[in-house]
Design an enzyme around this catalytic site. Structure first.
Site, PDB file in Angstrom:
ATOM      1  N   ASP A  36      45.711  14.175 -27.841  1.00  0.00           N
ATOM      2  CA  ASP A  36      44.056  13.600 -27.848  1.00  0.00           C
ATOM      3  C   ASP A  36      43.286  14.473 -28.966  1.00  0.00           C
ATOM      4  O   ASP A  36      42.142  14.138 -29.264  1.00  0.00           O
ATOM      5  CB  ASP A  36      43.979  14.603 -26.170  1.00  0.00           C
ATOM      6  N   ASP A 287      11.843 -25.929 -38.598  1.00  0.00           N
ATOM      7  CA  ASP A 287      13.142 -25.564 -39.172  1.00  0.00           C
ATOM      8  C   ASP A 287      13.740 -24.889 -37.414  1.00  0.00           C
ATOM      9  O   ASP A 287      14.811 -24.672 -37.436  1.00  0.00           O
ATOM     10  CB  ASP A 287      13.844 -25.293 -39.974  1.00  0.00           C
ATOM     11  N   GLY A 422      26.930 -22.290 -36.914  1.00  0.00           N
ATOM     12  CA  GLY A 422      27.802 -23.214 -35.372  1.00  0.00           C
ATOM     13  C   GLY A 422      27.522 -24.973 -35.653  1.00  0.00           C
ATOM     14  O   GLY A 422      28.278 -25.954 -34.826  1.00  0.00           O
ATOM     15  N   LEU A 423      26.330 -24.644 -35.397  1.00  0.00           N
ATOM     16  CA  LEU A 423      26.009 -26.490 -36.016  1.00  0.00           C
ATOM     17  C   LEU A 423      26.751 -26.807 -36.975  1.00  0.00           C
ATOM     18  O   LEU A 423      26.478 -28.386 -36.885  1.00  0.00           O
ATOM     19  CB  LEU A 423      24.576 -26.659 -36.325  1.00  0.00           C
TER      20      LEU A 423
END
Length: 546
Positions: A36, A287, A422-423
């Site tokens: 532990d 935008d 991502g685009l």
């Protein structure tokens, strides 16, 4: 308890470690077996703290169970006090040490130490990390500040004329998500309002600092999961009011300033006039419009999840399609927030349930913990981390708060950039089969150095060889790959996909490709089609579009 590869919260003694390590002059002795002893790993590797955590272990072994393990604990406690010279000593058991029932609190008090000994009763099999941290902080506050508390019913003395109001910032701990940076941002914000900070606790505080908590005019609750229990006691014992608005996001920061101004009796105008915001101008720009209405799934601790839901809907124009937490103690607050958004809250500490909910929701962005980062990567969805538990990359060397106006700027960058990248990634995926951009094509700006052995046919548009990433689809970010899209595996008897339809499907943005695949397969199955062609794909799109 169950065996799992991931847990959102550790046992309650981990919460106690976070409080002890965050403070100065406090040491925590844990009655625990060898296995532990993982505190060093948590605080030096993940949080990258410059010093070792203030934790010692008895580290008993199997052969010790037939002997006097209580003597081992007494020796470990005495050695820790002699070596580290703490101002206060915390004692308790780990989840395994709890089973042998040696009563660390009684054993430590029997030593007759000259410092306060605070026993921790942390039920490892019923409670978890955040509860353990809150209970530890409460015990410390009550032990150290209790002797200075006035008699019940004593009215609070007014602040002397000409003295600036003072407050305590309560809740930040070690291993917390951006706690260090949040404290800096909030201290600066309060300073602009003319409010001094008396004590920040537990982070950086000593037992002597805790004894002074009652001298402040009011308390600021930065992280309710950690500070709420202690703050409620301070309200009863000292009559201190509390500011409970968590300043995450622009709207919440302004509400926080207004609440502090009302409690402290100061003018909020200076803090509001010095807004260092870059978010509003972008929100008004052209935008920003293509991000409006993006679907967001949120999961984390209750404080950050509720704040993220508010910021996402009110300040970013996102649509929240899922909201959940692993903190069952705050399920009521999260359910209320989810209900206001027309959602059913997800209250679970099982990451598999979270993964299934994300897959069903088809979000454009996931806001979560380190585990949601892994889940989103597997599903091919952009992700930003908003809550603990986190890994080493979310303890940056730079200053990156979540609270205050500077924190709002950080949120903007953290949430918007994954969507914009991502685009860009989608465009790269769309054109990856183009003769000019496929995986084996030489960079266009290096055409003069192109290898001479290549076929001339490449230059006149002959079909190129299959790119390397198509040969191993499981390693790509393509949502049509088997391991990137949980819907990729076609069940027995389901319509099969023609190669041309598969190729056309890859032109669909990766963050909605799984949904497009499932809708098309459902459309084909309902009409008894054995295979799915390009025409079927577009017929399904038109059908569900209506």
């Amino acid at each position: 308890m169950r065996l799992t590869v991931w847990t959102y919260e550790g046992p309650p003694q981990v919460g106690a470690m976070r409080v002890a390590t965050a403070m100065r002059g406090v040491h925590y002795v844990v009655h625990a077996p060898q296995g532990d002893s993982y505190a060093d790993l948590l605080f030096t590797m993940i949080e990258r703290r410059p010093g070792r955590p203030a934790v010692s272990y008895t580290s008993f072994q199997a052969r010790d169970l037939g002997t006097d393990t209580a003597a081992l604990f007494k020796t470990a406690a005495a050695d820790a006090v002699a070596r580290f010279q703490p101002e206060a000593l915390l004692v308790g058991s780990s989840c395994t040490g709890e089973l042998i029932q040696d009563d660390p609190g009684g054993l430590a008090k029997a030593l007759g130490l000259s410092i306060p000994v605070i026993p921790l009763e942390l039920p490892s099999y019923q409670r978890k990390e955040n509860w353990g941290a809150a209970e530890t902080f409460y015990r410390l506050v009550r032990t150290m500040a209790g002797p200075a508390a006035p008699a019940p019913g004593t009215p609070r003395a007014p602040r002397p004329a000409g003295q600036r109001p003072r407050c305590n910032l309560l809740g930040p701990t070690a291993l917390g998500f951006r706690h260090r940076d949040d404290v800096q941002a909030v201290v600066a914000l309060l300073g602009r309002m003319g409010v001094d900070v008396a004590v920040v606790a537990p982070l950086g505080a000593s037992p002597a600092d805790l004894a002074r908590l009652g001298e402040a005019d009011f308390n600021v609750v930065l992280y309710p999961e950690i500070a709420d229990t202690a703050v409620r006691w301070l309200e009863r014992a000292f009559g201190q009011p509390s500011v409970r608005t968590v300043p995450i996001g622009v709207g919440a920061t302004r509400a926080f300033i207004a609440e502090v101004a009302a409690v402290a009796g100061v003018d909020p105008a200076p803090a509001l006039a010095e807004e260092s915001l870059r978010l509003p101008w972008w929100s008004r720009s052209v935008d920003s419009t293509y991000l409006t209405g993006k679907r967001v799934f949120i999961f984390g601790d209750a404080t950050h999840a509720v704040a993220a839901a508010r910021v996402a809907t009110e300040e970013f124009g996102f649509e929240v399609v899922g909201l959940g937490t692993y903190a069952r103690e705050y399920a009521r607050e999260l359910r209320a927030c989810a209900g206001a958004l027309g959602l059913e809250a997800l209250i679970t500490d099982d990451y598999l349930d979270v993964e299934a909910a994300i897959a069903d929701a088809h979000p454009d962005l996931v806001l979560g913990t380190q585990m949601e980062r892994h889940i989103a990567k597997r599903l091919g969805v952009p992700c930003a981390v908003i809550s603990a538990p986190v890994h080493v990359q979310d303890f940056p060397a730079r200053t990156a708060p979540q609270m205050g106006f500077d924190g709002a700027n950080v949120l903007f960058d953290t949430w918007v950039h994954p969507l914009m990248m991502g685009l860009e990634e989608h465009l790269l995926m769309m054109f990856r089969d183009d003769f000019e951009f496929h995986g084996d094509a030489a960079p266009s700006h290096l055409s003069a150095h192109r290898p001479t052995g290549e076929a001339v046919g490449d230059a006149v548009g002959e079909p190129p060889a299959a790119p390397r990433d198509q040969a191993a689809p499981a390693a790509t970010l393509d949502g049509s790959a088997a391991q990137s899209d949980p819907a990729r595996t076609t069940p027995p008897g389901a319509p099969s996909w023609e190669d041309s339809a598969e190729k056309e499907l890859r032109k669909v943005p990766f963050f909605v490709r799984g949904k497009a695949r499932r809708n098309t397969e459902r459309f084909a199955a309902e009409r008894g089609l054995a295979s799915i062609s390009v025409e079927t794909l577009y017929d399904a799109k038109a059908h569900f579009g209506r």
